[in-house]
Design an enzyme around this catalytic site. Structure first.
Site, PDB file in Angstrom:
ATOM      1  N   TRP A 175      -3.072  -2.025  -1.655  1.00 41.23           N
ATOM      2  CA  TRP A 175      -2.682  -3.279  -2.321  1.00 41.23           C
ATOM      3  C   TRP A 175      -3.264  -4.368  -1.423  1.00 41.23           C
ATOM      4  O   TRP A 175      -2.752  -4.600  -0.312  1.00 41.23           O
ATOM      5  CB  TRP A 175      -1.161  -3.371  -2.415  1.00 41.23           C
ATOM      6  CG  TRP A 175      -0.644  -4.718  -2.799  1.00 41.23           C
ATOM      7  CD1 TRP A 175      -0.201  -5.697  -1.969  1.00 41.23           C
ATOM      8  CD2 TRP A 175      -0.509  -5.255  -4.123  1.00 41.23           C
ATOM      9  NE1 TRP A 175       0.196  -6.805  -2.680  1.00 41.23           N
ATOM     10  CE2 TRP A 175       0.018  -6.562  -4.007  1.00 41.23           C
ATOM     11  CE3 TRP A 175      -0.782  -4.765  -5.392  1.00 41.23           C
ATOM     12  CZ2 TRP A 175       0.273  -7.375  -5.106  1.00 41.23           C
ATOM     13  CZ3 TRP A 175      -0.520  -5.586  -6.490  1.00 41.23           C
ATOM     14  CH2 TRP A 175      -0.014  -6.855  -6.338  1.00 41.23           C
ATOM     15  N   LYS A 229       4.597  -8.741 -18.411  1.00 43.92           N
ATOM     16  CA  LYS A 229       4.654  -9.172 -17.004  1.00 43.92           C
ATOM     17  C   LYS A 229       3.622 -10.263 -16.745  1.00 43.92           C
ATOM     18  O   LYS A 229       3.892 -11.219 -16.033  1.00 43.92           O
ATOM     19  CB  LYS A 229       4.389  -7.979 -16.064  1.00 43.92           C
ATOM     20  CG  LYS A 229       4.458  -8.342 -14.580  1.00 43.92           C
ATOM     21  CD  LYS A 229       5.783  -8.954 -14.202  1.00 43.92           C
ATOM     22  CE  LYS A 229       5.802  -9.505 -12.794  1.00 43.92           C
ATOM     23  NZ  LYS A 229       7.007 -10.345 -12.557  1.00 43.92           N
ATOM     24  N   GLU A 268      15.893 -14.410 -20.321  1.00 45.18           N
ATOM     25  CA  GLU A 268      14.800 -13.450 -20.531  1.00 45.18           C
ATOM     26  C   GLU A 268      15.236 -12.003 -20.306  1.00 45.18           C
ATOM     27  O   GLU A 268      14.596 -11.088 -20.803  1.00 45.18           O
ATOM     28  CB  GLU A 268      13.593 -13.777 -19.658  1.00 45.18           C
ATOM     29  CG  GLU A 268      13.786 -13.604 -18.180  1.00 45.18           C
ATOM     30  CD  GLU A 268      12.476 -13.834 -17.422  1.00 45.18           C
ATOM     31  OE1 GLU A 268      11.397 -13.592 -17.965  1.00 45.18           O
ATOM     32  OE2 GLU A 268      12.541 -14.282 -16.276  1.00 45.18           O
ATOM     33  N   ASN A 308      -0.403   0.517   6.059  1.00 43.00           N
ATOM     34  CA  ASN A 308       0.293  -0.388   5.137  1.00 43.00           C
ATOM     35  C   ASN A 308       0.920  -1.477   5.997  1.00 43.00           C
ATOM     36  O   ASN A 308       1.710  -1.182   6.891  1.00 43.00           O
ATOM     37  CB  ASN A 308       1.387   0.354   4.356  1.00 43.00           C
ATOM     38  CG  ASN A 308       2.192  -0.607   3.486  1.00 43.00           C
ATOM     39  OD1 ASN A 308       1.680  -1.653   3.082  1.00 43.00           O
ATOM     40  ND2 ASN A 308       3.449  -0.271   3.223  1.00 43.00           N
ATOM     41  N   GLY A 309       0.538  -2.737   5.763  1.00 43.29           N
ATOM     42  CA  GLY A 309       1.129  -3.832   6.535  1.00 43.29           C
ATOM     43  C   GLY A 309       0.102  -4.926   6.770  1.00 43.29           C
ATOM     44  O   GLY A 309      -0.934  -4.977   6.109  1.00 43.29           O
ATOM     45  N   ARG A 357       3.705   1.268  -6.820  1.00 38.95           N
ATOM     46  CA  ARG A 357       3.668   0.204  -5.797  1.00 38.95           C
ATOM     47  C   ARG A 357       2.531  -0.783  -6.055  1.00 38.95           C
ATOM     48  O   ARG A 357       2.444  -1.812  -5.402  1.00 38.95           O
ATOM     49  CB  ARG A 357       3.500   0.828  -4.404  1.00 38.95           C
ATOM     50  CG  ARG A 357       4.649   1.732  -3.981  1.00 38.95           C
ATOM     51  CD  ARG A 357       4.267   2.590  -2.784  1.00 38.95           C
ATOM     52  NE  ARG A 357       4.141   1.818  -1.570  1.00 38.95           N
ATOM     53  CZ  ARG A 357       5.145   1.529  -0.738  1.00 38.95           C
ATOM     54  NH1 ARG A 357       6.354   1.957  -1.044  1.00 38.95           N
ATOM     55  NH2 ARG A 357       4.968   0.832   0.366  1.00 38.95           N
ATOM     56  N   HIS A 375      24.369 -37.527 -21.508  1.00 37.64           N
ATOM     57  CA  HIS A 375      23.389 -37.926 -22.540  1.00 37.64           C
ATOM     58  C   HIS A 375      23.207 -36.840 -23.595  1.00 37.64           C
ATOM     59  O   HIS A 375      22.163 -36.744 -24.213  1.00 37.64           O
ATOM     60  CB  HIS A 375      22.056 -38.253 -21.855  1.00 37.64           C
ATOM     61  CG  HIS A 375      22.179 -39.295 -20.804  1.00 37.64           C
ATOM     62  ND1 HIS A 375      22.263 -40.634 -21.088  1.00 37.64           N
ATOM     63  CD2 HIS A 375      22.334 -39.182 -19.468  1.00 37.64           C
ATOM     64  CE1 HIS A 375      22.418 -41.312 -19.968  1.00 37.64           C
ATOM     65  NE2 HIS A 375      22.463 -40.462 -18.957  1.00 37.64           N
ATOM     66  N   LYS A 378      16.042 -16.839 -16.035  1.00 40.77           N
ATOM     67  CA  LYS A 378      16.376 -15.461 -15.658  1.00 40.77           C
ATOM     68  C   LYS A 378      17.362 -14.876 -16.653  1.00 40.77           C
ATOM     69  O   LYS A 378      17.215 -13.767 -17.140  1.00 40.77           O
ATOM     70  CB  LYS A 378      16.971 -15.415 -14.246  1.00 40.77           C
ATOM     71  CG  LYS A 378      15.995 -15.610 -13.133  1.00 40.77           C
ATOM     72  CD  LYS A 378      15.162 -14.409 -12.755  1.00 40.77           C
ATOM     73  CE  LYS A 378      13.857 -14.289 -13.441  1.00 40.77           C
ATOM     74  NZ  LYS A 378      12.895 -15.360 -13.381  1.00 40.77           N
ATOM     75  N   GLU A 415      15.539 -22.288 -13.435  1.00 41.24           N
ATOM     76  CA  GLU A 415      15.166 -20.892 -13.123  1.00 41.24           C
ATOM     77  C   GLU A 415      16.323 -19.946 -13.433  1.00 41.24           C
ATOM     78  O   GLU A 415      16.123 -18.875 -14.015  1.00 41.24           O
ATOM     79  CB  GLU A 415      14.743 -20.794 -11.663  1.00 41.24           C
ATOM     80  CG  GLU A 415      14.452 -19.388 -11.157  1.00 41.24           C
ATOM     81  CD  GLU A 415      13.378 -18.650 -11.950  1.00 41.24           C
ATOM     82  OE1 GLU A 415      12.668 -19.293 -12.755  1.00 41.24           O
ATOM     83  OE2 GLU A 415      13.267 -17.430 -11.794  1.00 41.24           O
ATOM     84  N   CYS A 449       0.835  -1.198   0.000  1.00 42.32           N
ATOM     85  CA  CYS A 449       0.000   0.000   0.000  1.00 42.32           C
ATOM     86  C   CYS A 449       0.875   1.255   0.000  1.00 42.32           C
ATOM     87  O   CYS A 449       2.058   1.198   0.289  1.00 42.32           O
ATOM     88  CB  CYS A 449      -0.894   0.019   1.251  1.00 42.32           C
ATOM     89  SG  CYS A 449      -1.902  -1.432   1.426  1.00 42.32           S
TER      90      CYS A 449
END
Ligand code: AGP
Length: 608
Positions: free
Chosen positions: A74, A603, A488, A98-99, A27, A504, A485, A481, A2
Site C-alpha cells: 500500500w 466508497k 448514510e 510495512n510502515g 488491506r 430561524h 454519518k 459530519e 501493506c
C-alpha cells in the site's frame, strides 16, 4: 497498509504465501511480490497490480521452496510500480516491510556515501541496504537489530539472507506482526487472516520484539537480544472476522484504527522541540506560502466537512482568506480563482469525479493545486502540483471515519506551518499546538473508551425517525459530519445545523420525538450553545450533549451527556467527531443496516 506473510515448513511455501497474500487483500494494495530460496539462491518476483498477476508469473516457473516471504504494497513513499514493489534486495539480504521509515532520506545519503545504489523511490530499500551493511559483519539477527537502532519510524519486517537459508527474521515497531505456529511449520504475518487456514495458534509480538523462524521452531527475543518466553494463544475467529481484526465491521475497526492512523499521519511531519512543521511535506516553500493571496478548499461529503474545519482554522490562525466549496458546485459558479491562489483538494480516494473536475478547473485557471489525499498514485495525487498523504491506511467502510480525522490532522499541520512562516503564529503558540497534536492519538484512544456507553445511548434512540445535530464554530462542521454519518449508515433522516440558526426555522422541529445531538465544547461559544440546549429542553426535545468537561453544567439539562478529553479549540472538533461516529455506527447496527456497504452508496463516487 501493506501486507506481509512468511512461511517455513515442509510444504511448498510459495502457494501458501500467495494464499496468505490473497487473505490480506482487504488491506488494500497496488503491487505484490514474493522471495523464495531456490537452487541459485534467493529468487524475487514482483509485479504492480493484483496478486493474480503475480501468481500467473510464478505459474510458468512452478517453483518449489520451503522458505518464502511475500508482500502486498500500500504505497506511502513512491508510486505503485514493479520497481517500488517489495520484496527489496541488497546483495544477499531480501526483505518486506510495512510502515514508514521517517529518517530514510538521511540514511539513504549515508548509504550512497558507502557506495550503495538505489533502484526504487521507497524508504524500504534504504532499510534493506542498511541491514545488508551490517550483515557483512554480523549474523542476520544481530545485523537486523543493529540496523534498526539507526531507524526512526514504524516498521514490521520479515528478512531472509541468502547465506542463511531456512530462516526468517521478523521485527515490529508500531506496525502489526504476528507469528503463526503450525505443526512443524511456522508463519509470520501482518495479520492473522494470512495463515488462519493453516493454524489458529498465534504468538503476538510486542514493539521491539524479534521473532526468528527456522524449521526447528520459533524463538522470540527482546530488543536487547534477550530470549523471551511468549505465550501461544489460540484464536477462535472466522476468516471473515479475522479480516476485521476481530471487529464486527470494517467501519468499527477503522474507527478504532484512528489513534494509529493519526500517529502515522503525524509521523515525520513535525519537529516537536521547535514546534515546527516540515512544509516540504506539503510541497510548499516559504516563498510560495508568503505569496498566496487566497486559499480555496474543495471536496465532497465528509471531506467537505474537513474542509470547513480547515477554513475556520486557517483564517483564525494564518489569517489568509479561505473559500470552501462543495466540489460539484465549484466549477459551475465561475469562481474567481487564478494564479497566486492556492487550491487545496481534500479527497480520501483521490478518484471522486466532482472533486477531480474542480481540481482540473482550478489548475486550468492557474491556481497552485495541493491535494490532501489518502491513496498514493490516485488521479488527484498524480494531477496535483503537490500532495500531502494522510497515512490512514486503506479505508474500506463506505462511511469515512479515519480519513476524516487524519484530514483534520493534515489541516492542523498546514495551519501551523503557514501561520509560523507568515508570522501570525508565535513560536510558543506553535510549540503548544504541536505538543497538543502529539497527545491526540492518546486522547482518541481515551474517547474510544466511551464506546459501550454510546452503544447504550444508541439503543435508546435507534428507533427515531429524525435527528438534529447542532454545533457552533468549529463544531458546526462536526454537526454536519455527525448527521451525514447517521443518515448514510442508518438511513435515519438527520440534519446538521449551525446552532445559531435554531430560531430561524429548525426550532419548529423540536418535540419529544426528536433526538438532538449538541456539540458543546468549553470554547468562546459555550454560553451560546448552552442557551441553545435550554431552548431545545424547554420544548421537550431529547438532548444528547457531547462536551469536553465531565461536570459540565449543560449535562444537567441533557438527557444524555458524553464527555471527550479537553484539547485546544481546533482538535476538540476532531475528538467530538469520534462519539458521533460511534453513535451512528451502533444505531446502524441496531437497525440491522449493512454499515460497511450502505444501500445506494459507493466508497468512491467516480461518476458526476
Ligand atoms: C462519507 O462517509 C462518504 N463516504 C462520502 O461523503 C465521501 O466522503 C465523499 O464521497 C468524498 O470521498 P473522497 O474523500 O474519497 O473524495
Amino acid at each position: 497498509m501493506c501486507g506481509i506473510i512468511g512461511y517455513i515448513g515442509s510444504r511448498n511455501a510459495i502457494p501458501v504465501v500467495l494464499d496468505g497474500l490473497k487473505r490480506l487483500e482487504y488491506r488494500g494494495y497496488d503491487s505484490a511480490g514474493v522471495a523464495f530460496f531456490a537452487e541459485r539462491g534467493i529468487e524475487v518476483r514482483r509485479c504492480s497490480g493484483k496478486i493474480q498477476e503475480l501468481a500467473s508469473l510464478l505459474e510458468s516457473e512452478n517453483p518449489f521452496s520451503h522458505t518464502t516471504i511475500g508482500h502486498t504494497r500500500w504505497a506511502t513513499h513512491g508510486r505503485p510500480s514493479e520497481e517500488n514493489a517489495h520484496p527489496h534486495r541488497s546483495n544477499g539480504i531480501v526483505l518486506v516491510h510495512n510502515g514508514i521509515i521517517e529518517n530514510y532520506l538521511s540514511l539513504k545519503k549515508m548509504l550512497l556515501g558507502k557506495g550503495y545504489t538505489f533502484t526504487s523511490e521507497t524508504d524500504t530499500e534504504v532499510l534493506c541496504h542498511l541491514i545488508e551493511n551490517y550483515a557483512r559483519r554480523y549474523p542476520l539477527e544481530d545485523a537486523v537489530r543493529e540496523a534498526l537502532k539507526e531507524v526512526k519510524g514504524s516498521y514490521a519486517i520479515a528478512v531472509i539472507k541468502e547465506e542463511d537459508p531456512g530462516k526468517i527474521v521478523g521485527v515490529r515497531k508500531d506496525s502489526p506482526l504476528v507469528v503463526g505456529v503450525g505443526n512443524g511449520e511456522f508463519f509470520i504475518a501482518s495479520d492473522i487472516p494470512a495463515f488462519l487456514n493453516y493454524s489458529r495458534d498465534v504468538i503476538f509480538l510486542n514493539d521491539g520484539e524479534m521473532a526468528v523462524l527456522t524449521n526447528q521452531g520459533v524463538s522470540v527475543f527482546g530488543s536487547d537480544g534477550s530470549p523471551l518466553k511468549k505465550e501461544i494463544q489460540t484464536v477462535s475467529w472466522s476468516p471473515s472476522m479475522a479480516e476485521k481484526g476481530g471487529f464486527k465491521h470494517f467501519m468499527l475497526k477503522e474507527i478504532y484504527e484512528q489513534p494509529r492512523a493519526i500517529a502515522d499521519t503525524l509521523r515525520g511531519r513535525l519537529n516537536a522541540e521547535r514546534g515546527d512543521v516540515y512544509m516540504e511535506e506539503f510541497g510548499l516553500n516559504e516563498d510560495m506560502i508568503n505569496r498566496f493571496q487566497k486559499i480555496f478548499i474543495v471536496a465532497c461529503g465528509t471531506s467537505f466537512h474537513a474542509a470547513l474545519i480547515g477554513k475556520y482554522m486557517i483564517e483564525r490562525v494564518a489569517r489568509i482568506p479561505v473559500e470552501v466549496d462543495i466540489a460539484s458546485e465549484f466549477r459551475y459558479r465561475r469562481p474567481l480563482i487564478g494564479p497566486g491562489d492556492l487550491m487545496i483538494i481534500i479527497t480520501q480516494s483521490g478518484e471522486t469525479a466532482d472533486t477531480l473536475a474542480a481540481q482540473r478547473e482550478a489548475k486550468k485557471l492557474g491556481a497552485f493545486v495541493l491535494s490532501i489525499c489518502n491513496v498514493v498514485g490516485s488521479t488527484s495525487s498524480r494531477e496535483a502540483d503537490a500532495v500531502f498523504y494522510t497515512h490512514s491506511g486503506p479505508e474500506i467502510g463506505v462511511a469515512s471515519t479515519k480519513a476524516f480525522t487524519t484530514q483534520i490532522i493534515a489541516l492542523c499541520l498546514f495551519t501551523i506551518g503557514v501561520g509560523k512562516i507568515r508570522g501570525t503564529l508565535s513560536e510558543d503558540a506553535s510549540r503548544d499546538f504541536v505538543e497538543e497534536l502529539l497527545t491526540i492519538p492518546g486522547k482518541v484512544e481515551e474517547t474510544l473508551g466511551l464506546d459501550e456507553m454510546i452503544r447504550i445511548i444508541a439503543k435508546d434512540y435507534c428507533k427515531a425517525s429524525d435527528f438534529l445535530y447542532l454545533g457552533r464554530g468549529l463544531c458546526y462542521p462536526v454537526a454536519l459530519e455527525g448527521a451525514l454519518k447517521l443518515k448514510e449508515i442508518s438511513y435515519i433522516h438527520a440534519e446538521g445545523y449551525p446552532a445559531g440558526e435554531m430560531k430561524h426555522g429548525p426550532i419548529a422541529l423540536i418535540d419529544e420525538e426528536l433526538p438532538v445531538v449538541v456539540f458543546a465544547p468549553h470554547d468562546i461559544l459555550h454560553e451560546k450553545i448552552s442557551s441553545n440546549i435550554q431552548e431545545v429542553k424547554s420544548r421537550g426535545g431529547k438532548i444528547i450533549t457531547i462536551t469536553d468537561r465531565i461536570d459540565d453544567q449543560v449535562c444537567t439539562f441533557s438527557d444524555r451527556c458524553i464527555s471527550v478529553p479537553p484539547s485546544n479549540q481546533y482538535l476538540t472538533a476532531l475528538l467530538m467527531a469520534v462519539p458521533a461516529q460511534l453513535l451512528a455506527y451502533h444505531i446502524g447496527v441496531f437497525r440491522g443496516c449493512d454499515v460497511d456497504q450502505p444501500r445506494n452508496l459507493a466508497k468512491s463516487v467516480t461518476v458526476e
